[in-house]
Design a protein around this motif. Structure first.
Motif, PDB file in Angstrom:
ATOM      1  N   SER A 289       0.828  -1.206   0.000  1.00  0.00           N
ATOM      2  CA  SER A 289       0.000   0.000   0.000  1.00  0.00           C
ATOM      3  C   SER A 289       0.864   1.258   0.000  1.00  0.00           C
ATOM      4  O   SER A 289       0.586   2.222  -0.715  1.00  0.00           O
ATOM      5  CB  SER A 289      -0.923  -0.004   1.224  1.00  0.00           C
ATOM      6  OG  SER A 289      -1.662   1.183   1.300  1.00  0.00           O
ATOM      7  N   SER A 290       1.919   1.238   0.789  1.00  0.00           N
ATOM      8  CA  SER A 290       2.818   2.396   0.865  1.00  0.00           C
ATOM      9  C   SER A 290       3.483   2.675  -0.473  1.00  0.00           C
ATOM     10  O   SER A 290       3.625   3.838  -0.881  1.00  0.00           O
ATOM     11  CB  SER A 290       3.888   2.164   1.937  1.00  0.00           C
ATOM     12  OG  SER A 290       3.298   2.049   3.208  1.00  0.00           O
ATOM     13  N   LEU A 291       3.890   1.609  -1.168  1.00  0.00           N
ATOM     14  CA  LEU A 291       4.534   1.778  -2.479  1.00  0.00           C
ATOM     15  C   LEU A 291       3.535   2.258  -3.530  1.00  0.00           C
ATOM     16  O   LEU A 291       3.821   3.158  -4.323  1.00  0.00           O
ATOM     17  CB  LEU A 291       5.163   0.455  -2.922  1.00  0.00           C
ATOM     18  CG  LEU A 291       6.377  -0.022  -2.117  1.00  0.00           C
ATOM     19  CD1 LEU A 291       6.804  -1.412  -2.571  1.00  0.00           C
ATOM     20  CD2 LEU A 291       7.537   0.956  -2.250  1.00  0.00           C
ATOM     21  N   MET A 292       2.333   1.678  -3.528  1.00  0.00           N
ATOM     22  CA  MET A 292       1.311   2.059  -4.500  1.00  0.00           C
ATOM     23  C   MET A 292       0.864   3.507  -4.294  1.00  0.00           C
ATOM     24  O   MET A 292       0.550   4.216  -5.257  1.00  0.00           O
ATOM     25  CB  MET A 292       0.105   1.117  -4.384  1.00  0.00           C
ATOM     26  CG  MET A 292       0.377  -0.296  -4.855  1.00  0.00           C
ATOM     27  SD  MET A 292      -0.996  -1.422  -4.508  1.00  0.00           S
ATOM     28  CE  MET A 292      -2.291  -0.732  -5.531  1.00  0.00           C
ATOM     29  N   GLY A 293       0.849   3.936  -3.039  1.00  0.00           N
ATOM     30  CA  GLY A 293       0.402   5.287  -2.731  1.00  0.00           C
ATOM     31  C   GLY A 293       1.267   6.371  -3.349  1.00  0.00           C
ATOM     32  O   GLY A 293       0.792   7.488  -3.598  1.00  0.00           O
TER      33      GLY A 293
END
Length: 344
Positions: free
Chosen positions: A158-162
């Protein structure tokens, strides 16, 4: 003599118990420090605005890159590969984080457009577009007895996609409502200031990953100090330009009520979806806690890139700060109740 001893030592025992209770519901030094930074910015806005003898805003910019470098350093490519198999859980969490949240807030734009509260709505939409938080999601899943590897995987992904999805959502409104906003320029800054440090950290994981893991407590404190600095400088800009002059205490209270309402709405929607899909208890807990959380870390650090003007950032960050505190409080209570109910 025994009576006196009991009376003397009872208050001493109350202090650690009160501290432990406060910690469990998220009332730690960091949340208190956040409130303190806002108060200091109100009393002394010049400190965060002046660029002499040193620009605190520039210091915060360098801190952003370091935060994401250390984050990449702690990401294990091997663990991410192992976590790929539980695809139903990942789809539910990521769709909840990046699709459900924004779609719940998006229709409200028509009610707030061209009103004094439009900037607050933009802040709530920014919150909705953010990735899930990492550390607190994993902690709550652990307390409640959920799928911990699944929580770690989803929070990390999620952190990377954000890094990409959040600015794309915000671009729908910032290109028209924010003077001087340039999506190409923003994406370029995100690549240099956020993505590049993450990739560099991942590449160096095999060499320094163990060091980062051993010192994750110290790195967490560093993250929090940079966040406090960003919050302070952002609110200094907003107070210096009197950006809060159009908002009353009732507006802030209503915002708080809306944030806790948003948390529970998403919470129950995810619960219904996981029951419909036949998730077991462990995966259901992970989906609920990871899918309903939003990251204050990403919210503050990405605001430095997405809102380069600075004067409105204090208002933009207000919803995520309130949501952060309330999500910790609510999810801590729920996690403790789950643990007691299921005997975790």
């Amino acid at each position: 003599m025994k009576k006196e001893e009991t009376v003397t030592h009872e208050p001493v025992g109350l202090i650690p118990r009160a501290s432990a209770l406060a910690s469990r519901v998220g009332l730690d030094w960091f949340l208190l420090a956040l409130i303190g930074m806002i108060g200091l910015a109100y009393l002394w806005p010049e400190l965060g605005v002046d660029r002499e003898p040193i620009s605190l805003s520039d210091v915060a910019n360098y801190g952003v890159s370091l935060i994401f470098f250390f984050y990449g350093l702690r990401l294990s490519p091997e663990k991410l590969k192992v976590g790929l198999s539980n695809w139903k859980l990942h789809v539910v969490v990521q769709l909840s984080t990046f699709i459900l949240f924004p779609l719940l807030i998006l229709p409200l734009y028509t009610f707030f457009k061209d009103t004094p509260q439009e900037l607050l709505w933009l802040g709530v939409f920014y919150l909705a577009a953010l990735p899930s938080t990492v550390s607190s999601s994993v902690v709550m899943v652990s307390i409640a007895g959920g799928n911990i590897p699944g929580a770690i995987f989803n929070a990390s992904i999620s952190s990377l996609m954000g890094i990409f999805i959040t600015p794309l959502w915000m671009g729908l409104f910032l290109t028209t409502s924010t003077e001087g906003f340039d999506m190409g320029s923003v994406m370029g800054k995100l690549v240099l200031q956020v993505l590049l440090p993450v990739v560099l950290g991942i590449l160096l994981h095999r060499y320094w990953g163990d060091f980062a893991e051993r010192n994750k407590g110290r790195l967490r404190v560093f993250d929090q100090i940079i966040i406090l600095l960003i919050v302070f400088t952002s609110f200094c800009e907003s107070f210096a330009r009197e950006m809060f002059s159009g908002y009353s205490a009732a507006d802030i209270l209503l915002l708080g009520a809306a944030m806790i309402g948003l948390f529970f709405l998403v919470y129950f929607v995810i619960m219904a979806i996981t029951r419909l899909l036949g998730f077991d208890r462990g995966n259901q807990i992970t989906a609920i806690f990871c899918g309903s959380k939003k990251s204050l870390v990403h919210g503050t650090v990405m605001s430095k890139v997405l809102f380069p003007g600075g004067n409105m950032v204090g208002i933009i960050l207000l919803p995520i700060m309130i949501y952060h505190a309330l999500q910790l409080l609510a999810s801590s209570i729920i996690a403790q109740a789950e643990a007691r109910t299921k005997g975790v």
